[in-house]
Scaffold this motif. Structure first.
Motif, mmCIF file in Angstrom:
data_model
loop_
_atom_site.group_PDB
_atom_site.id
_atom_site.type_symbol
_atom_site.label_atom_id
_atom_site.label_comp_id
_atom_site.label_asym_id
_atom_site.label_seq_id
_atom_site.Cartn_x
_atom_site.Cartn_y
_atom_site.Cartn_z
ATOM 1 N N MET A 57 -10.924 5.322 -10.048
ATOM 2 C CA MET A 57 -11.014 5.361 -8.490
ATOM 3 C C MET A 57 -9.787 5.257 -7.818
ATOM 4 S SD MET A 57 -13.282 3.477 -5.198
ATOM 5 C CE MET A 57 -13.027 2.261 -5.748
ATOM 6 N N ARG A 58 -8.845 3.804 -8.077
ATOM 7 C CA ARG A 58 -7.691 2.957 -7.428
ATOM 8 C C ARG A 58 -6.863 3.695 -8.384
ATOM 9 N NH1 ARG A 58 -9.870 -3.051 -7.634
ATOM 10 N NH2 ARG A 58 -11.583 -2.645 -6.179
ATOM 11 N N LEU A 59 -6.893 4.238 -9.062
ATOM 12 C CA LEU A 59 -5.632 5.123 -9.846
ATOM 13 C C LEU A 59 -5.434 6.509 -8.278
ATOM 14 C CD1 LEU A 59 -6.149 5.284 -13.643
ATOM 15 C CD2 LEU A 59 -4.099 4.677 -12.233
ATOM 16 N N ARG A 60 -6.132 6.972 -8.004
ATOM 17 C CA ARG A 60 -6.338 8.277 -7.148
ATOM 18 C C ARG A 60 -5.647 7.649 -5.767
ATOM 19 N NH1 ARG A 60 -11.363 9.362 -8.984
ATOM 20 N NH2 ARG A 60 -12.655 8.664 -7.589
ATOM 21 N N LEU A 61 -5.294 6.166 -5.878
ATOM 22 C CA LEU A 61 -5.098 5.861 -4.184
ATOM 23 C C LEU A 61 -3.262 6.092 -3.944
ATOM 24 C CD1 LEU A 61 -6.357 2.133 -4.316
ATOM 25 C CD2 LEU A 61 -7.022 3.964 -2.654
ATOM 26 N N GLY A 62 -3.310 6.393 -3.438
ATOM 27 C CA GLY A 62 -1.704 6.854 -2.907
ATOM 28 C C GLY A 62 -0.682 4.991 -2.266
ATOM 29 N N PRO A 63 0.471 5.080 -2.642
ATOM 30 C CA PRO A 63 0.803 4.173 -1.756
ATOM 31 C C PRO A 63 0.790 3.366 -0.594
ATOM 32 C CG PRO A 63 2.623 6.004 -1.621
ATOM 33 C CD PRO A 63 0.929 6.949 -2.281
ATOM 34 N N GLY A 64 -0.067 4.020 -0.237
ATOM 35 C CA GLY A 64 0.329 3.439 0.984
ATOM 36 C C GLY A 64 1.212 3.512 2.255
ATOM 37 N N GLU A 65 0.975 3.889 3.511
ATOM 38 C CA GLU A 65 2.132 4.257 4.775
ATOM 39 C C GLU A 65 2.567 2.784 5.461
ATOM 40 O OE1 GLU A 65 2.662 7.277 5.344
ATOM 41 O OE2 GLU A 65 1.768 7.964 3.549
ATOM 42 N N THR A 66 2.409 1.889 5.258
ATOM 43 C CA THR A 66 2.278 0.506 5.948
ATOM 44 C C THR A 66 2.148 -0.164 4.894
ATOM 45 O OG1 THR A 66 0.071 -0.117 6.596
ATOM 46 C CG2 THR A 66 1.023 1.332 8.577
ATOM 47 N N LEU A 67 2.867 -1.977 5.399
ATOM 48 C CA LEU A 67 2.959 -2.342 4.257
ATOM 49 C C LEU A 67 1.166 -3.437 4.025
ATOM 50 C CD1 LEU A 67 5.059 -4.677 3.296
ATOM 51 C CD2 LEU A 67 4.942 -6.044 4.958
ATOM 52 N N PHE A 68 0.680 -3.314 4.915
ATOM 53 C CA PHE A 68 -0.305 -3.780 4.492
ATOM 54 C C PHE A 68 -1.229 -3.121 3.369
ATOM 55 C CE2 PHE A 68 -4.758 -3.471 5.535
ATOM 56 C CZ PHE A 68 -5.347 -4.973 5.098
ATOM 57 N N LEU A 69 -1.201 -1.386 3.918
ATOM 58 C CA LEU A 69 -1.601 -1.295 2.446
ATOM 59 C C LEU A 69 -1.299 -0.845 1.344
ATOM 60 C CD1 LEU A 69 -2.855 2.374 4.496
ATOM 61 C CD2 LEU A 69 -4.299 0.708 4.104
ATOM 62 N N VAL A 71 0.375 -3.400 0.282
ATOM 63 C CA VAL A 71 -0.411 -4.750 -0.301
ATOM 64 C C VAL A 71 -1.558 -4.768 -0.922
ATOM 65 C CG1 VAL A 71 -0.462 -6.864 -0.209
ATOM 66 C CG2 VAL A 71 1.517 -6.098 0.883
ATOM 67 N N SER A 72 -2.649 -3.825 -0.270
ATOM 68 C CA SER A 72 -4.195 -3.558 -0.473
ATOM 69 C C SER A 72 -3.870 -3.254 -1.998
ATOM 70 C CB SER A 72 -4.422 -2.874 0.905
ATOM 71 O OG SER A 72 -5.953 -3.151 0.473
ATOM 72 N N VAL A 73 -3.068 -2.083 -1.671
ATOM 73 C CA VAL A 73 -3.125 -1.257 -2.772
ATOM 74 C C VAL A 73 -2.893 -1.456 -4.216
ATOM 75 C CG1 VAL A 73 -2.155 0.956 -4.271
ATOM 76 C CG2 VAL A 73 -2.583 1.362 -2.047
ATOM 77 N N LEU A 74 -1.715 -3.150 -4.065
ATOM 78 C CA LEU A 74 -1.351 -3.182 -5.099
ATOM 79 C C LEU A 74 -1.764 -4.510 -5.979
ATOM 80 C CD1 LEU A 74 2.337 -4.493 -4.572
ATOM 81 C CD2 LEU A 74 1.537 -2.949 -6.060
ATOM 82 N N LEU A 75 -2.868 -4.955 -4.745
ATOM 83 C CA LEU A 75 -3.984 -6.020 -5.177
ATOM 84 C C LEU A 75 -5.201 -5.170 -5.710
ATOM 85 C CD1 LEU A 75 -4.464 -8.305 -2.222
ATOM 86 C CD2 LEU A 75 -3.405 -8.790 -4.503
ATOM 87 N N ARG A 76 -5.404 -4.285 -5.613
ATOM 88 C CA ARG A 76 -6.844 -3.353 -6.339
ATOM 89 C C ARG A 76 -6.397 -2.802 -7.525
ATOM 90 N NH1 ARG A 76 -10.235 -2.226 -1.805
ATOM 91 N NH2 ARG A 76 -9.496 -2.248 0.112
ATOM 92 N N LEU A 77 -5.031 -2.788 -7.686
ATOM 93 C CA LEU A 77 -4.562 -2.132 -9.106
ATOM 94 C C LEU A 77 -4.548 -3.203 -9.956
ATOM 95 C CD1 LEU A 77 -1.795 0.098 -8.047
ATOM 96 C CD2 LEU A 77 -3.920 1.470 -8.640
ATOM 97 N N ALA A 78 -4.305 -4.124 -9.361
ATOM 98 C CA ALA A 78 -3.764 -5.367 -10.918
ATOM 99 C C ALA A 78 -5.808 -6.039 -10.587
ATOM 100 C CB ALA A 78 -3.047 -6.144 -9.167
ATOM 101 N N ARG A 79 -6.505 -6.397 -9.061
ATOM 102 C CA ARG A 79 -7.280 -7.029 -9.872
ATOM 103 C C ARG A 79 -8.340 -5.833 -10.478
ATOM 104 N NH1 ARG A 79 -8.840 -7.108 -3.697
ATOM 105 N NH2 ARG A 79 -8.124 -9.603 -3.272
ATOM 106 N N SER A 80 -8.567 -4.097 -10.901
ATOM 107 C CA SER A 80 -8.573 -3.290 -12.100
ATOM 108 C C SER A 80 -8.181 -3.686 -13.319
ATOM 109 C CB SER A 80 -8.462 -2.466 -11.474
ATOM 110 O OG SER A 80 -9.161 -1.916 -10.795
ATOM 111 N N ALA A 81 -6.838 -4.056 -13.237
ATOM 112 C CA ALA A 81 -6.375 -4.036 -14.918
ATOM 113 C C ALA A 81 -6.754 -5.802 -15.113
ATOM 114 C CB ALA A 81 -4.717 -4.500 -14.613
ATOM 115 N N ARG A 82 -7.206 -6.209 -14.595
ATOM 116 C CA ARG A 82 -7.541 -7.352 -15.267
ATOM 117 C C ARG A 82 -8.788 -7.699 -15.659
ATOM 118 N NH1 ARG A 82 -7.430 -12.114 -10.356
ATOM 119 N NH2 ARG A 82 -9.549 -10.949 -10.412
#
Length: 96
Positions: A57-69, A71-82
């Motif tokens: 599901m997280r692989l379907r996330l886009g890069p995010g339009e704002t800085l907050f988004l 960072v949120s996408v990066l954190l979610r991808l990193a949590r899934s990888a871990r």
């Protein structure tokens, strides 16, 4: 104590996002193979499959339009990888 550093640039964030996506692309099938060795209905197998589904599901996330988004996408991808690395290690799967 962690050293302070400047925030990641937009380019560095995109590079990290692509790297994490690549890690997930490799981890997902490896974790699925390791979990498939467990009997159906096994709690560990079910939790592992949920983590895999969440990573997909997280692989379907886009890069995010704002800085907050972004960072949120990066954190979610990193949590899934871990999470997938932990599952793979606990299941004794072959590390990709």
């Amino acid at each position: 104590m962690l050293a302070k550093r400047d925030p990641l640039s937009g380019e560095e964030m995109e590079t990290l996002r692509l790297q994490l996506r690549g890690h997930l692309d490799v981890l997902i099938p490896a974790v699925e193979r390791a979990a498939a060795r467990l009997p159906k209905g096994d709690g560990v197998r079910d939790r592992t499959r949920l983590s895999v589904a969440e990573a997909r599901m997280r692989l379907r996330l886009g890069p995010g339009e704002t800085l907050f988004l972004r960072v949120s996408v990066l954190l979610r991808l990193a949590r899934s990888a871990r999470s997938l690395c932990e599952h793979l290690e606990n299941l004794g799967g072959d590390h990709p």
